[in-house]
Design a protein around this motif. Structure first.
Motif, PDB file in Angstrom:
ATOM      1  N   GLN A 230       0.823  -1.197   0.000  1.00  0.00           N
ATOM      2  CA  GLN A 230       0.000   0.000   0.000  1.00  0.00           C
ATOM      3  C   GLN A 230       0.870   1.266   0.000  1.00  0.00           C
ATOM      4  N   PHE A 231       1.930   1.211   0.740  1.00  0.00           N
ATOM      5  CA  PHE A 231       2.821   2.368   0.804  1.00  0.00           C
ATOM      6  C   PHE A 231       3.480   2.604  -0.548  1.00  0.00           C
ATOM      7  N   LYS A 233       2.350   1.767  -3.447  1.00  0.00           N
ATOM      8  CA  LYS A 233       1.329   2.246  -4.365  1.00  0.00           C
ATOM      9  C   LYS A 233       1.078   3.734  -4.144  1.00  0.00           C
ATOM     10  N   PHE A 234       1.075   4.130  -2.893  1.00  0.00           N
ATOM     11  CA  PHE A 234       0.874   5.547  -2.588  1.00  0.00           C
ATOM     12  C   PHE A 234       2.015   6.387  -3.169  1.00  0.00           C
ATOM     13  N   GLN A 237       1.480   6.844  -6.853  1.00  0.00           N
ATOM     14  CA  GLN A 237       0.429   7.830  -7.119  1.00  0.00           C
ATOM     15  C   GLN A 237       0.942   9.239  -6.868  1.00  0.00           C
ATOM     16  N   LEU A 238       1.747   9.398  -5.833  1.00  0.00           N
ATOM     17  CA  LEU A 238       2.298  10.711  -5.536  1.00  0.00           C
ATOM     18  C   LEU A 238       3.231  11.173  -6.644  1.00  0.00           C
ATOM     19  N   GLN A 260      -5.109  15.899   1.200  1.00  0.00           N
ATOM     20  CA  GLN A 260      -4.877  14.516   0.811  1.00  0.00           C
ATOM     21  C   GLN A 260      -3.531  14.018   1.316  1.00  0.00           C
ATOM     22  N   ALA A 264      -2.950  11.068   4.183  1.00  0.00           N
ATOM     23  CA  ALA A 264      -2.168   9.880   3.829  1.00  0.00           C
ATOM     24  C   ALA A 264      -0.982   9.697   4.764  1.00  0.00           C
TER      25      ALA A 264
END
Length: 294
Positions: A230-231, A233-234, A237-238, A260, A264
């Motif tokens: 998850q990290f 993926k974040f 996206q960033l 946002q 996060a």
């Protein structure tokens, strides 16, 4: 002269006292009457009968206990016979009094019917100007068919209550054990901020381990691997957002995504921009740059 004249008019009185003068008159003796003592006789009897319930489809089974007391200045045998004469008539009297009350209630309203009848019989019965008294207590039972259905309903209700009691106990114990697992898992997050947002994702894993503690060796590893995914993926996206806003001013980019990004970072337990771990105060926010005039 006749003999009567020789005796004189009070001769008969002298004969009555046998020639004694007035001074020899027998004094008056009061008569003593013996009053019988108060006696009492106690008896008990039971009256049983069936009486219709509301709708006449079923009957109530009625049992009434009668406690008798006869008290007076008569011998015990006489009092006993007096009580027996009223005991013989009591079944008919009670049947007539109970019948009208019982027909107001459904055949399964046994408790309410019993209370109403006992309220009616509360004053008891008195006979012979209070010499004989009777106290009564009624007990009701439903018809056998109704009783069978009530037993089935009671067992079903008992199962429901037991099931919910079991669930409540399971929730209580599971919550306590899961909280201990949450603390254990949080200790493994070295360097992460211990805030509510950062620890919220541990709850499902803590519940799983509370139910299946023997899977701790495998589940804990999977938990942190998923968190790392998850990290990552974040971060991707960033990076994509950074490229999309590359042409914009840096301050505009940060200001637009402040909420946002802050949310996060809280989720991942990371410090927010401007926050320090030491005793220093948080940095002041940057002033917003006003566009210059032409």
């Amino acid at each position: 002269m006749t003999s009567t004249s020789r005796r004189g008019p009070f001769g008969w009185l002298r004969d009555l006292f046998r020639g004694r003068g007035p001074e020899e008159t027998v004094p008056f003796q009061p008569m003593t009457v013996e009053v019988p003592a108060v006696e009492s006789v106690h008896r008990s009897s039971t009256v049983r009968f069936d009486t219709p319930a509301k709708g006449d489809g079923f009957d109530f089974q009625v049992e009434i206990r009668c406690d008798w007391c006869a008290e007076g200045r008569l011998d015990r045998e006489t009092l006993g016979h007096t009580v027996d004469s009223y005991v013989a008539d009591m079944p008919q009297r009670l049947t007539e009094r109970v019948r009208g009350i019982a027909r107001r209630y459904e055949p399964f309203r046994v408790h309410e019917a019993e209370l109403a009848v006992n309220d009616e019989l509360r004053e008891g019965e008195c006979f012979d100007n209070g010499m004989v008294s009777c106290r009564t207590v009624a007990h009701f039972r439903p018809a056998p068919e109704v009783l069978q259905r009530q037993r089935a309903a009671a067992l079903e209700l008992q199962d429901i209550e037991h099931r919910y009691a079991k669930s409540a106990l399971q929730v209580k114990l599971l919550s306590e054990v899961a909280e201990q697992w949450r603390v254990f898992l949080a200790d493994g997050m070295a360097g992460a901020r211990q805030n509510a947002d950062a620890l919220a994702w541990l709850t499902p894993w803590a519940v799983l381990l509370a139910e299946q503690p023997d899977k701790a060796a495998t589940e804990v590893g999977d938990m942190f691997r998923q968190r790392q995914e998850q990290f990552d993926k974040f971060i991707k996206q960033l990076e994509g957002q950074s490229k999309a806003y590359h042409a914009q001013d840096l301050f505009e980019f940060v200001a637009t995504n402040e909420y946002q990004l802050g949310h996060a970072l809280k989720l991942f337990g990371l410090p927010l921009p401007g926050e320090l771990d030491g005793e220093r105060e948080p940095a002041e926010p940057l002033p917003r740059v006003r566009p210059g005039r032409d």
